[in-house]
Design a protein around this motif. Structure first.
Motif, PDB file in Angstrom:
ATOM      1  N   ALA A 117      23.657  10.790  45.164  1.00 55.37           N
ATOM      2  CA  ALA A 117      22.933   9.901  46.063  1.00 55.37           C
ATOM      3  C   ALA A 117      23.640   9.921  47.406  1.00 55.37           C
ATOM      4  O   ALA A 117      24.758  10.404  47.526  1.00 55.37           O
ATOM      5  CB  ALA A 117      22.905   8.479  45.500  1.00 55.37           C
TER       6      ALA A 117
ATOM      7  N   GLU B 156      17.111  11.058  40.246  1.00 52.34           N
ATOM      8  CA  GLU B 156      16.994  10.144  39.127  1.00 52.34           C
ATOM      9  C   GLU B 156      16.600  10.906  37.866  1.00 52.34           C
ATOM     10  O   GLU B 156      15.694  11.734  37.882  1.00 52.34           O
ATOM     11  CB  GLU B 156      15.901   9.125  39.475  1.00 52.34           C
TER      12      GLU B 156
ATOM     13  N   TYR C 260      18.303   6.629  35.581  1.00 52.89           N
ATOM     14  CA  TYR C 260      19.617   6.435  36.169  1.00 52.89           C
ATOM     15  C   TYR C 260      19.932   7.611  37.089  1.00 52.89           C
ATOM     16  O   TYR C 260      19.333   8.689  36.991  1.00 52.89           O
ATOM     17  CB  TYR C 260      20.695   6.286  35.097  1.00 52.89           C
ATOM     18  N   VAL C 261      20.877   7.396  37.997  1.00 56.99           N
ATOM     19  CA  VAL C 261      21.344   8.434  38.915  1.00 56.99           C
ATOM     20  C   VAL C 261      22.505   9.172  38.237  1.00 56.99           C
ATOM     21  O   VAL C 261      23.515   8.546  37.907  1.00 56.99           O
ATOM     22  CB  VAL C 261      21.807   7.830  40.252  1.00 56.99           C
TER      23      VAL C 261
ATOM     24  N   ASP D 156      25.088   3.865  37.796  1.00 55.64           N
ATOM     25  CA  ASP D 156      24.592   5.085  38.414  1.00 55.64           C
ATOM     26  C   ASP D 156      25.746   5.937  38.923  1.00 55.64           C
ATOM     27  O   ASP D 156      26.872   5.472  39.071  1.00 55.64           O
ATOM     28  CB  ASP D 156      23.650   4.735  39.568  1.00 55.64           C
TER      29      ASP D 156
ATOM     30  N   ALA E 204      18.405   9.442  46.574  1.00 54.33           N
ATOM     31  CA  ALA E 204      19.128   9.758  45.346  1.00 54.33           C
ATOM     32  C   ALA E 204      18.262  10.671  44.498  1.00 54.33           C
ATOM     33  O   ALA E 204      17.124  11.006  44.857  1.00 54.33           O
ATOM     34  CB  ALA E 204      19.464   8.474  44.586  1.00 54.33           C
TER      35      ALA E 204
ATOM     36  N   ARG F  33      15.811   4.746  46.413  1.00 57.44           N
ATOM     37  CA  ARG F  33      16.209   3.634  45.546  1.00 57.44           C
ATOM     38  C   ARG F  33      16.820   2.522  46.382  1.00 57.44           C
ATOM     39  O   ARG F  33      17.324   2.765  47.489  1.00 57.44           O
ATOM     40  CB  ARG F  33      17.243   4.100  44.508  1.00 57.44           C
TER      41      ARG F  33
ATOM     42  N   PRO G 277      16.676  15.992  37.164  1.00 59.43           N
ATOM     43  CA  PRO G 277      16.543  14.840  38.054  1.00 59.43           C
ATOM     44  C   PRO G 277      15.529  15.102  39.164  1.00 59.43           C
ATOM     45  O   PRO G 277      15.320  16.243  39.579  1.00 59.43           O
ATOM     46  CB  PRO G 277      17.951  14.681  38.631  1.00 59.43           C
TER      47      PRO G 277
END
Length: 323
Positions: A93, A9, A62-63, A89, A7, A22, A17
Protein backbone atom coordinates in the motif's frame (compact mmCIF):
# COMPACT_ATOMS: atom_id res chain seq x y z
CA UNK A 1 -3.54 14.48 3.87
CA UNK A 2 -5.98 12.32 1.93
CA UNK A 3 -8.54 10.11 3.66
CA UNK A 4 -7.73 7.13 1.41
CA UNK A 5 -4.61 5.23 0.35
CA UNK A 6 -3.83 3.13 -2.68
CA UNK A 7 -3.35 -0.54 -1.87
CA UNK A 8 -3.85 -4.04 -3.19
CA UNK A 9 -6.30 -6.42 -1.58
CA UNK A 10 -6.68 -10.20 -1.31
CA UNK A 11 -10.40 -10.89 -1.52
CA UNK A 12 -10.55 -14.70 -1.59
CA UNK A 13 -8.19 -17.56 -0.80
CA UNK A 14 -5.76 -18.29 -3.61
CA UNK A 15 -6.61 -15.20 -5.63
CA UNK A 16 -4.14 -12.56 -6.77
CA UNK A 17 -4.43 -9.14 -5.12
CA UNK A 18 -6.36 -6.37 -6.84
CA UNK A 19 -5.66 -2.61 -6.65
CA UNK A 20 -8.15 -0.64 -4.54
CA UNK A 21 -8.57 2.61 -2.67
CA UNK A 22 -8.93 1.97 1.06
CA UNK A 23 -9.47 4.18 4.10
CA UNK A 24 -6.24 5.58 5.47
CA UNK A 25 -5.07 3.24 8.27
CA UNK A 26 -5.17 4.45 11.86
CA UNK A 27 -2.28 3.39 14.10
CA UNK A 28 -2.97 2.06 17.56
CA UNK A 29 -0.84 2.57 20.66
CA UNK A 30 2.76 1.61 19.90
CA UNK A 31 2.21 1.76 16.13
CA UNK A 32 3.24 4.28 13.48
CA UNK A 33 2.22 5.13 9.95
CA UNK A 34 4.81 4.21 7.31
CA UNK A 35 5.02 5.88 3.90
CA UNK A 36 5.88 2.79 1.89
CA UNK A 37 8.77 2.92 -0.59
CA UNK A 38 9.07 -0.78 -1.50
CA UNK A 39 7.10 -3.94 -0.74
CA UNK A 40 8.37 -7.35 -1.96
CA UNK A 41 6.20 -10.22 -3.13
CA UNK A 42 7.52 -13.24 -1.25
CA UNK A 43 6.67 -16.96 -1.11
CA UNK A 44 5.29 -16.39 2.40
CA UNK A 45 2.86 -13.77 1.09
CA UNK A 46 1.53 -16.19 -1.53
CA UNK A 47 1.35 -19.08 0.96
CA UNK A 48 -0.58 -17.01 3.50
CA UNK A 49 -2.98 -15.77 0.83
CA UNK A 50 -3.69 -19.36 -0.24
CA UNK A 51 -5.26 -20.09 3.14
CA UNK A 52 -3.27 -23.32 3.40
CA UNK A 53 -0.43 -22.17 5.68
CA UNK A 54 -0.11 -23.30 9.28
CA UNK A 55 -1.28 -19.79 10.26
CA UNK A 56 -4.76 -20.74 9.04
CA UNK A 57 -7.17 -18.83 6.83
CA UNK A 58 -6.63 -15.06 7.03
CA UNK A 59 -9.61 -12.78 7.48
CA UNK A 60 -10.45 -11.32 4.06
CA UNK A 61 -10.24 -8.89 2.44
CA UNK A 62 -6.80 -7.85 3.62
CA UNK A 63 -3.70 -6.07 2.29
CA UNK A 64 -0.82 -8.56 1.87
CA UNK A 65 2.85 -7.87 2.46
CA UNK A 66 4.75 -9.35 5.41
CA UNK A 67 7.53 -6.76 5.16
CA UNK A 68 8.52 -3.54 3.46
CA UNK A 69 10.71 -0.47 3.45
CA UNK A 70 9.36 3.03 4.00
CA UNK A 71 9.78 6.36 5.73
CA UNK A 72 8.78 7.20 9.26
CA UNK A 73 9.35 10.72 10.60
CA UNK A 74 12.02 11.38 7.97
CA UNK A 75 13.94 8.12 8.55
CA UNK A 76 14.11 5.23 6.08
CA UNK A 77 13.22 1.98 7.83
CA UNK A 78 12.54 -1.69 7.21
CA UNK A 79 9.39 -2.97 8.89
CA UNK A 80 7.54 -6.30 9.33
CA UNK A 81 3.79 -6.89 9.50
CA UNK A 82 1.51 -9.77 10.51
CA UNK A 83 -0.43 -9.71 7.23
CA UNK A 84 -1.82 -13.16 6.40
CA UNK A 85 -0.44 -14.60 9.64
CA UNK A 86 -2.73 -12.72 11.99
CA UNK A 87 -5.09 -9.74 12.09
CA UNK A 88 -4.03 -6.61 10.24
CA UNK A 89 -2.93 -5.36 6.86
CA UNK A 90 0.47 -5.45 5.24
CA UNK A 91 2.97 -3.44 3.27
CA UNK A 92 1.48 -3.48 -0.24
CA UNK A 93 0.00 0.00 0.00
CA UNK A 94 1.10 3.60 -0.19
CA UNK A 95 0.72 3.84 3.59
CA UNK A 96 0.98 1.00 6.10
CA UNK A 97 0.97 0.53 9.86
CA UNK A 98 3.85 -1.03 11.78
CA UNK A 99 4.88 -1.46 15.41
CA UNK A 100 7.41 1.22 16.30
CA UNK A 101 9.47 -1.34 18.23
CA UNK A 102 9.89 -3.46 15.07
CA UNK A 103 11.33 -0.70 12.86
CA UNK A 104 14.93 -1.12 11.70
CA UNK A 105 16.63 2.10 10.57
CA UNK A 106 18.57 1.69 7.33
CA UNK A 107 22.11 3.03 6.97
CA UNK A 108 23.01 5.79 4.54
CA UNK A 109 23.44 4.42 1.04
CA UNK A 110 21.08 1.48 1.45
CA UNK A 111 18.77 1.09 -1.56
CA UNK A 112 15.19 0.67 -0.26
CA UNK A 113 14.26 -1.65 -3.15
CA UNK A 114 17.29 -3.90 -2.63
CA UNK A 115 16.75 -4.10 1.14
CA UNK A 116 13.11 -4.98 0.50
CA UNK A 117 14.17 -7.69 -1.96
CA UNK A 118 16.61 -9.15 0.58
CA UNK A 119 14.52 -8.69 3.71
CA UNK A 120 13.48 -11.75 5.67
CA UNK A 121 14.93 -14.11 3.04
CA UNK A 122 18.42 -12.80 3.79
CA UNK A 123 17.67 -12.88 7.52
CA UNK A 124 16.86 -16.59 7.17
CA UNK A 125 20.06 -17.20 5.20
CA UNK A 126 22.19 -15.32 7.73
CA UNK A 127 20.68 -16.87 10.85
CA UNK A 128 20.40 -20.32 9.28
CA UNK A 129 24.11 -20.30 8.52
CA UNK A 130 25.44 -18.66 11.68
CA UNK A 131 23.00 -19.09 14.56
CA UNK A 132 21.46 -22.45 13.68
CA UNK A 133 24.21 -23.86 11.45
CA UNK A 134 27.14 -22.63 13.58
CA UNK A 135 29.26 -21.89 10.50
CA UNK A 136 32.95 -21.55 11.36
CA UNK A 137 35.65 -19.76 9.33
CA UNK A 138 37.35 -22.09 6.88
CA UNK A 139 34.42 -24.49 6.53
CA UNK A 140 32.99 -25.76 3.24
CA UNK A 141 29.33 -25.03 2.58
CA UNK A 142 26.73 -26.41 0.16
CA UNK A 143 23.84 -24.06 -0.58
CA UNK A 144 20.82 -25.75 -2.15
CA UNK A 145 18.25 -23.73 -4.09
CA UNK A 146 21.14 -21.38 -4.75
CA UNK A 147 19.45 -19.53 -7.62
CA UNK A 148 16.66 -18.26 -5.35
CA UNK A 149 16.74 -15.22 -3.12
CA UNK A 150 17.61 -17.20 0.02
CA UNK A 151 20.29 -19.12 -1.88
CA UNK A 152 21.90 -16.11 -3.53
CA UNK A 153 22.04 -14.32 -0.18
CA UNK A 154 23.40 -17.43 1.55
CA UNK A 155 26.33 -17.72 -0.87
CA UNK A 156 27.42 -14.16 -0.09
CA UNK A 157 26.70 -14.39 3.62
CA UNK A 158 28.67 -17.62 3.91
CA UNK A 159 31.64 -15.74 2.47
CA UNK A 160 31.17 -12.91 4.96
CA UNK A 161 31.13 -15.49 7.77
CA UNK A 162 34.43 -16.94 6.57
CA UNK A 163 33.47 -19.98 4.50
CA UNK A 164 36.43 -21.26 2.51
CA UNK A 165 34.45 -22.86 -0.34
CA UNK A 166 30.80 -22.56 -1.38
CA UNK A 167 29.06 -25.06 -3.67
CA UNK A 168 25.72 -24.08 -5.22
CA UNK A 169 23.01 -26.66 -5.85
CA UNK A 170 20.58 -25.46 -8.54
CA UNK A 171 17.72 -26.77 -10.69
CA UNK A 172 18.45 -24.95 -13.96
CA UNK A 173 21.26 -23.30 -15.94
CA UNK A 174 19.71 -19.87 -15.34
CA UNK A 175 19.73 -20.49 -11.59
CA UNK A 176 23.34 -21.61 -11.88
CA UNK A 177 24.27 -18.33 -13.55
CA UNK A 178 22.66 -16.38 -10.68
CA UNK A 179 24.58 -18.51 -8.17
CA UNK A 180 27.88 -17.88 -9.93
CA UNK A 181 27.19 -14.13 -10.00
CA UNK A 182 26.58 -14.35 -6.27
CA UNK A 183 30.06 -15.82 -5.83
CA UNK A 184 29.68 -19.61 -5.74
CA UNK A 185 32.91 -21.55 -6.37
CA UNK A 186 31.11 -24.37 -8.17
CA UNK A 187 27.61 -25.22 -9.39
CA UNK A 188 25.91 -28.63 -9.38
CA UNK A 189 22.52 -29.23 -10.98
CA UNK A 190 20.16 -31.08 -8.62
CA UNK A 191 17.03 -31.41 -10.74
CA UNK A 192 17.06 -35.20 -11.23
CA UNK A 193 15.92 -38.02 -8.94
CA UNK A 194 19.41 -39.58 -8.89
CA UNK A 195 20.36 -39.18 -5.24
CA UNK A 196 23.65 -41.05 -5.57
CA UNK A 197 24.69 -39.19 -8.72
CA UNK A 198 23.92 -35.77 -7.28
CA UNK A 199 25.74 -36.68 -4.06
CA UNK A 200 28.83 -37.71 -6.01
CA UNK A 201 28.86 -34.43 -7.94
CA UNK A 202 28.38 -32.40 -4.75
CA UNK A 203 31.25 -34.22 -3.05
CA UNK A 204 33.52 -33.61 -6.02
CA UNK A 205 32.56 -29.93 -6.17
CA UNK A 206 33.17 -29.58 -2.40
CA UNK A 207 36.63 -31.13 -2.65
CA UNK A 208 35.64 -34.40 -0.96
CA UNK A 209 33.03 -33.36 1.59
CA UNK A 210 31.29 -30.35 3.12
CA UNK A 211 30.81 -29.20 6.70
CA UNK A 212 27.43 -27.51 6.39
CA UNK A 213 24.42 -27.60 4.04
CA UNK A 214 21.88 -24.77 3.92
CA UNK A 215 18.70 -26.28 2.49
CA UNK A 216 15.63 -24.28 1.42
CA UNK A 217 14.35 -27.07 -0.84
CA UNK A 218 14.36 -30.51 0.92
CA UNK A 219 13.35 -33.48 -1.29
CA UNK A 220 15.98 -35.31 -3.34
CA UNK A 221 18.56 -32.48 -3.15
CA UNK A 222 18.60 -32.64 0.65
CA UNK A 223 19.04 -36.43 0.65
CA UNK A 224 21.94 -36.09 -1.79
CA UNK A 225 23.57 -33.24 0.12
CA UNK A 226 23.52 -35.26 3.35
CA UNK A 227 25.68 -37.87 1.61
CA UNK A 228 28.18 -35.14 0.74
CA UNK A 229 28.69 -34.10 4.38
CA UNK A 230 31.71 -35.04 6.47
CA UNK A 231 31.21 -37.04 9.69
CA UNK A 232 29.54 -34.75 12.21
CA UNK A 233 28.33 -32.40 9.48
CA UNK A 234 25.15 -30.34 9.69
CA UNK A 235 22.19 -29.72 7.39
CA UNK A 236 19.90 -26.78 8.18
CA UNK A 237 16.49 -27.02 6.52
CA UNK A 238 14.46 -23.85 6.12
CA UNK A 239 12.07 -24.71 3.30
CA UNK A 240 10.50 -27.29 1.03
CA UNK A 241 10.61 -25.73 -2.44
CA UNK A 242 11.40 -29.13 -4.02
CA UNK A 243 9.24 -31.41 -1.85
CA UNK A 244 7.71 -31.78 1.61
CA UNK A 245 9.35 -35.17 2.06
CA UNK A 246 12.86 -36.43 1.37
CA UNK A 247 14.33 -39.92 0.70
CA UNK A 248 16.82 -39.63 3.56
CA UNK A 249 18.20 -43.00 4.66
CA UNK A 250 18.96 -43.88 8.25
CA UNK A 251 22.36 -45.38 7.46
CA UNK A 252 23.64 -42.06 6.10
CA UNK A 253 22.60 -40.23 9.26
CA UNK A 254 23.92 -42.86 11.67
CA UNK A 255 27.16 -43.78 9.93
CA UNK A 256 28.35 -40.16 9.95
CA UNK A 257 26.61 -38.91 13.09
CA UNK A 258 25.00 -36.13 11.04
CA UNK A 259 22.78 -33.40 12.42
CA UNK A 260 19.59 -32.32 10.61
CA UNK A 261 18.31 -29.03 12.00
CA UNK A 262 15.12 -27.09 11.32
CA UNK A 263 14.96 -23.32 11.05
CA UNK A 264 12.20 -20.72 10.83
CA UNK A 265 12.29 -16.94 11.16
CA UNK A 266 9.25 -17.24 13.44
CA UNK A 267 11.55 -18.65 16.11
CA UNK A 268 13.59 -15.45 16.29
CA UNK A 269 12.98 -12.88 18.96
CA UNK A 270 12.21 -9.37 17.75
CA UNK A 271 15.70 -8.36 18.84
CA UNK A 272 17.35 -11.19 16.88
CA UNK A 273 15.33 -10.35 13.78
CA UNK A 274 16.15 -6.66 13.98
CA UNK A 275 19.84 -7.34 14.58
CA UNK A 276 20.01 -9.71 11.61
CA UNK A 277 18.16 -7.27 9.36
CA UNK A 278 20.59 -4.54 10.40
CA UNK A 279 23.49 -6.76 9.29
CA UNK A 280 21.76 -7.40 5.96
CA UNK A 281 21.09 -3.69 5.39
CA UNK A 282 24.65 -2.73 6.30
CA UNK A 283 26.14 -5.28 3.88
CA UNK A 284 23.74 -4.15 1.16
CA UNK A 285 24.72 -0.52 1.68
CA UNK A 286 28.39 -1.50 1.34
CA UNK A 287 27.75 -3.35 -1.92
CA UNK A 288 28.63 -6.70 -0.32
CA UNK A 289 25.16 -8.26 -0.57
CA UNK A 290 22.65 -8.25 -3.41
CA UNK A 291 20.11 -10.50 -5.13
CA UNK A 292 18.42 -10.55 -8.51
CA UNK A 293 15.31 -8.39 -8.31
CA UNK A 294 12.97 -6.23 -10.36
CA UNK A 295 10.33 -3.60 -9.65
CA UNK A 296 6.68 -3.35 -10.56
CA UNK A 297 4.18 -0.57 -9.96
CA UNK A 298 1.72 -1.13 -7.11
CA UNK A 299 -1.18 -0.92 -9.57
CA UNK A 300 0.43 -3.76 -11.58
CA UNK A 301 0.51 -6.06 -8.55
CA UNK A 302 -2.03 -8.53 -9.95
CA UNK A 303 0.13 -9.45 -12.92
CA UNK A 304 3.32 -9.34 -10.83
CA UNK A 305 1.83 -11.68 -8.23
CA UNK A 306 0.81 -14.16 -10.92
CA UNK A 307 4.31 -14.05 -12.44
CA UNK A 308 5.85 -14.74 -9.06
CA UNK A 309 3.42 -17.56 -8.36
CA UNK A 310 4.16 -19.16 -11.76
CA UNK A 311 7.91 -18.94 -11.22
CA UNK A 312 8.25 -16.66 -14.24
CA UNK A 313 10.22 -13.91 -12.51
CA UNK A 314 14.03 -13.94 -12.71
CA UNK A 315 14.32 -12.55 -9.18
CA UNK A 316 12.33 -11.04 -6.33
CA UNK A 317 9.57 -8.70 -7.52
CA UNK A 318 9.33 -5.53 -5.45
CA UNK A 319 6.21 -3.38 -5.67
CA UNK A 320 6.83 0.36 -5.74
CA UNK A 321 3.94 2.66 -4.82
CA UNK A 322 3.40 5.83 -6.86
CA UNK A 323 5.24 8.91 -5.57
Amino acid sequence: MTSTVRAVEIRSAGSAPEPVDRPRPVPRAGEVLVDVLAAPITPLDVLCASGTSYFGMPQMPYVPGVQGVGRVEGATVWFPTTAGMGPGDGSMATTAVAARADLVALPDGADPVLVAALGLSAVAAHMGLTWRGELQPGERVIVLGAGGVVGQAAIQLARVAGAAHVVAGVRSPAAGERALRAGADAVVETGSDDVAGIAARLRAAAGGSADLVLDPVFGVPAAAALRALRPGGRLVNLGSAAAETSPIDSSTLRSRSLRVLGYTNKELTAEQRSSALAVVARLAARGELTVAHETAALDDATAAWRRHRAGAAEGRIVLVPPP
